[in-house]
Design a protein around this motif. Sequence first.
Motif, PDB file in Angstrom:
ATOM      1  N   GLY A 110       0.798  -1.222   0.000  1.00  0.00           N
ATOM      2  CA  GLY A 110       0.000   0.000   0.000  1.00  0.00           C
ATOM      3  C   GLY A 110       0.826   1.264   0.000  1.00  0.00           C
ATOM      4  N   VAL A 111       2.028   1.210  -0.561  1.00  0.00           N
ATOM      5  CA  VAL A 111       2.873   2.401  -0.656  1.00  0.00           C
ATOM      6  C   VAL A 111       2.152   3.456  -1.496  1.00  0.00           C
ATOM      7  N   ARG A 112       2.195   4.710  -1.021  1.00  0.00           N
ATOM      8  CA  ARG A 112       1.459   5.780  -1.711  1.00  0.00           C
ATOM      9  C   ARG A 112       2.145   6.230  -2.985  1.00  0.00           C
ATOM     10  N   ARG A 113       3.500   6.233  -3.013  1.00  0.00           N
ATOM     11  CA  ARG A 113       4.230   6.725  -4.182  1.00  0.00           C
ATOM     12  C   ARG A 113       5.598   6.074  -4.298  1.00  0.00           C
ATOM     13  N   ILE A 114       6.012   5.852  -5.554  1.00  0.00           N
ATOM     14  CA  ILE A 114       7.367   5.431  -5.889  1.00  0.00           C
ATOM     15  C   ILE A 114       8.063   6.594  -6.591  1.00  0.00           C
ATOM     16  N   VAL A 115       9.316   6.853  -6.230  1.00  0.00           N
ATOM     17  CA  VAL A 115      10.129   7.861  -6.917  1.00  0.00           C
ATOM     18  C   VAL A 115      11.389   7.164  -7.419  1.00  0.00           C
ATOM     19  N   TYR A 116      11.661   7.334  -8.697  1.00  0.00           N
ATOM     20  CA  TYR A 116      12.773   6.634  -9.360  1.00  0.00           C
ATOM     21  C   TYR A 116      13.647   7.645 -10.085  1.00  0.00           C
ATOM     22  N   LEU A 117      14.953   7.449 -10.002  1.00  0.00           N
ATOM     23  CA  LEU A 117      15.903   8.278 -10.752  1.00  0.00           C
ATOM     24  C   LEU A 117      16.572   7.414 -11.802  1.00  0.00           C
ATOM     25  N   ARG A 142       9.745   1.778 -16.828  1.00  0.00           N
ATOM     26  CA  ARG A 142       8.462   1.250 -17.295  1.00  0.00           C
ATOM     27  C   ARG A 142       7.881   0.265 -16.290  1.00  0.00           C
ATOM     28  N   ILE A 143       8.725  -0.589 -15.745  1.00  0.00           N
ATOM     29  CA  ILE A 143       8.243  -1.580 -14.773  1.00  0.00           C
ATOM     30  C   ILE A 143       7.632  -0.879 -13.564  1.00  0.00           C
ATOM     31  N   LEU A 144       8.284   0.159 -13.072  1.00  0.00           N
ATOM     32  CA  LEU A 144       7.770   0.863 -11.899  1.00  0.00           C
ATOM     33  C   LEU A 144       6.497   1.638 -12.233  1.00  0.00           C
ATOM     34  N   LEU A 145       6.447   2.237 -13.417  1.00  0.00           N
ATOM     35  CA  LEU A 145       5.251   2.975 -13.820  1.00  0.00           C
ATOM     36  C   LEU A 145       4.054   2.036 -14.004  1.00  0.00           C
ATOM     37  N   ASP A 146       4.309   0.787 -14.358  1.00  0.00           N
ATOM     38  CA  ASP A 146       3.240  -0.198 -14.548  1.00  0.00           C
ATOM     39  C   ASP A 146       2.878  -0.927 -13.258  1.00  0.00           C
ATOM     40  N   SER A 147       3.442  -0.497 -12.124  1.00  0.00           N
ATOM     41  CA  SER A 147       3.265  -1.217 -10.862  1.00  0.00           C
ATOM     42  C   SER A 147       1.871  -1.072 -10.267  1.00  0.00           C
ATOM     43  N   GLY A 148       1.121  -0.051 -10.696  1.00  0.00           N
ATOM     44  CA  GLY A 148      -0.145   0.248 -10.049  1.00  0.00           C
ATOM     45  C   GLY A 148       0.000   1.230  -8.912  1.00  0.00           C
ATOM     46  N   VAL A 149       1.234   1.594  -8.574  1.00  0.00           N
ATOM     47  CA  VAL A 149       1.522   2.607  -7.556  1.00  0.00           C
ATOM     48  C   VAL A 149       1.891   3.900  -8.287  1.00  0.00           C
ATOM     49  N   PRO A 150       1.311   5.053  -7.922  1.00  0.00           N
ATOM     50  CA  PRO A 150       1.715   6.307  -8.565  1.00  0.00           C
ATOM     51  C   PRO A 150       3.236   6.472  -8.512  1.00  0.00           C
ATOM     52  N   THR A 151       3.829   6.719  -9.675  1.00  0.00           N
ATOM     53  CA  THR A 151       5.291   6.732  -9.790  1.00  0.00           C
ATOM     54  C   THR A 151       5.762   7.987 -10.492  1.00  0.00           C
ATOM     55  N   ALA A 153       9.060   9.022 -12.355  1.00  0.00           N
ATOM     56  CA  ALA A 153      10.311   8.513 -12.908  1.00  0.00           C
ATOM     57  C   ALA A 153      11.112   9.686 -13.456  1.00  0.00           C
ATOM     58  N   LEU A 154      12.071  10.155 -12.676  1.00  0.00           N
ATOM     59  CA  LEU A 154      12.915  11.277 -13.097  1.00  0.00           C
ATOM     60  C   LEU A 154      14.021  10.775 -14.019  1.00  0.00           C
ATOM     61  N   VAL A 212      -0.738  11.841 -10.341  1.00  0.00           N
ATOM     62  CA  VAL A 212       0.425  12.100 -11.196  1.00  0.00           C
ATOM     63  C   VAL A 212       1.312  10.862 -11.196  1.00  0.00           C
ATOM     64  N   SER A 213       1.407  10.209 -12.341  1.00  0.00           N
ATOM     65  CA  SER A 213       2.254   9.021 -12.492  1.00  0.00           C
ATOM     66  C   SER A 213       2.836   9.061 -13.898  1.00  0.00           C
ATOM     67  N   ARG A 214       4.094   9.477 -14.005  1.00  0.00           N
ATOM     68  CA  ARG A 214       4.673   9.724 -15.323  1.00  0.00           C
ATOM     69  C   ARG A 214       6.187   9.927 -15.209  1.00  0.00           C
ATOM     70  N   THR A 215       6.837  10.058 -16.361  1.00  0.00           N
ATOM     71  CA  THR A 215       8.247  10.418 -16.397  1.00  0.00           C
ATOM     72  C   THR A 215       8.382  11.939 -16.400  1.00  0.00           C
TER      73      THR A 215
END
Length: 402
Positions: A110-117, A142-151, A153-154, A212-215
């Motif tokens: 149930g993580v609210r957000r993923i942040v990726y660099l 792409r894998i993180l954005l498709d996780s179902g968790v708002p992501t 991706a910087l 907001v879930s995008r690169t």
Amino acid sequence: MVDEAGSPAPRALVTGATGYIGGRLVPELLAAGYTVRALARSPEKLRDHPWAARTEVLRGDLTDADSVRTAMAGVDVAYYLVHALGSGQGFEETDRRAARTFALEARAAGVRRIVYLGGLTPQGIPERDLSPHLRSRAEVGRILLDSGVPTAALRAAVIIGSGSASFEMLRYLTERLPVMVTPSWVRTRIQPIAVRDVLRYLVGCARLPDDVSRTFDIGGPEVLTYRDMMQRYARVAGLHERLILPVPVLTPRLSSLWIGLVTPVPPGIARPLAESLRHEVVCHEHDIARYVPDPDPPGHPLAFDDALALALRRVRDADVSTRWSNAAAPGAPSDPLPTDPDWAGGSLYTDCREQTVDAPPEALWRVVEGIGGENGWYSFPLAWAVRGWLDRLVGGVGLRRG
């Protein structure tokens, strides 16, 4: 820990905290009011950081679902800052497995957000034609954005900051080679970014709206070629203008060996960095500013020359908080050899010898500083003289690391 309203402070999970970016992000998150949990394969590497006592540190690996599941418990925002750069053949599969495990466990917890660099990729070039490093970075995103968790991706190109692999590569190439024959990629256009701006965006993305879930492309205010970057470094560092002669025959493999010869960056890391510079890496949008506004006064994001000057000042003041070599990158000079004992690389043993002398410390230190140079050495002076001649023969004192 609670915030000013008395509610529990949001919890952030930082993976890759032993690395260059992760080790700098943790104190920024603490300053922003987060409770921080760090997941590391070697937690002992974090014990000397000034922020270690305020951080929950767990041992784990992103390819191990059990350790990731434990780390995700109660987490609001999870930072993915690891990659298998420099780990040799099969690093793309390692990155893929780690990203899938991270995505699956983040959603389950149930993580609210993923942040990726990740890395900035060129537009208009099929992914199959990208360097393996950039291709893997894009796949992880792409894998993180498709996780179902708002992501969020910087995507960044060259990061300029004291201790970064890109800065060290630029620094040593420029300082040690007043005349250089270079690969053709020195003409490639790049949009470098200061590490302080990268950290500002990473912290700001934790509070993005849930929809907001995008690169996001992130970069500094200038687009330069690598040749421009070397000449600008020379000017900021007070060096003479460099004579740079690009040739088309230097392949990424030869480039990595050349970089490994002249800089502290080993070929295993230099090669993916060099391959990534074959393509133009320039931001095509600055949408991140709508959510993480550029600060006042004007001049932010930090200009390239200002980022260089700040990084050089940190180096000269010995105030470098993290370095690229902090992470466990195979091929780094600090790596143990196969013939080393089990404790090699994890502990440092020193040989201390003492001698009491009848002299004040200032006088004694002047003697220590006088060893070598014009005064010579106390043992084998001829051998040291030959060593000095050999250094000059191959391009100057200290050309080779070690």
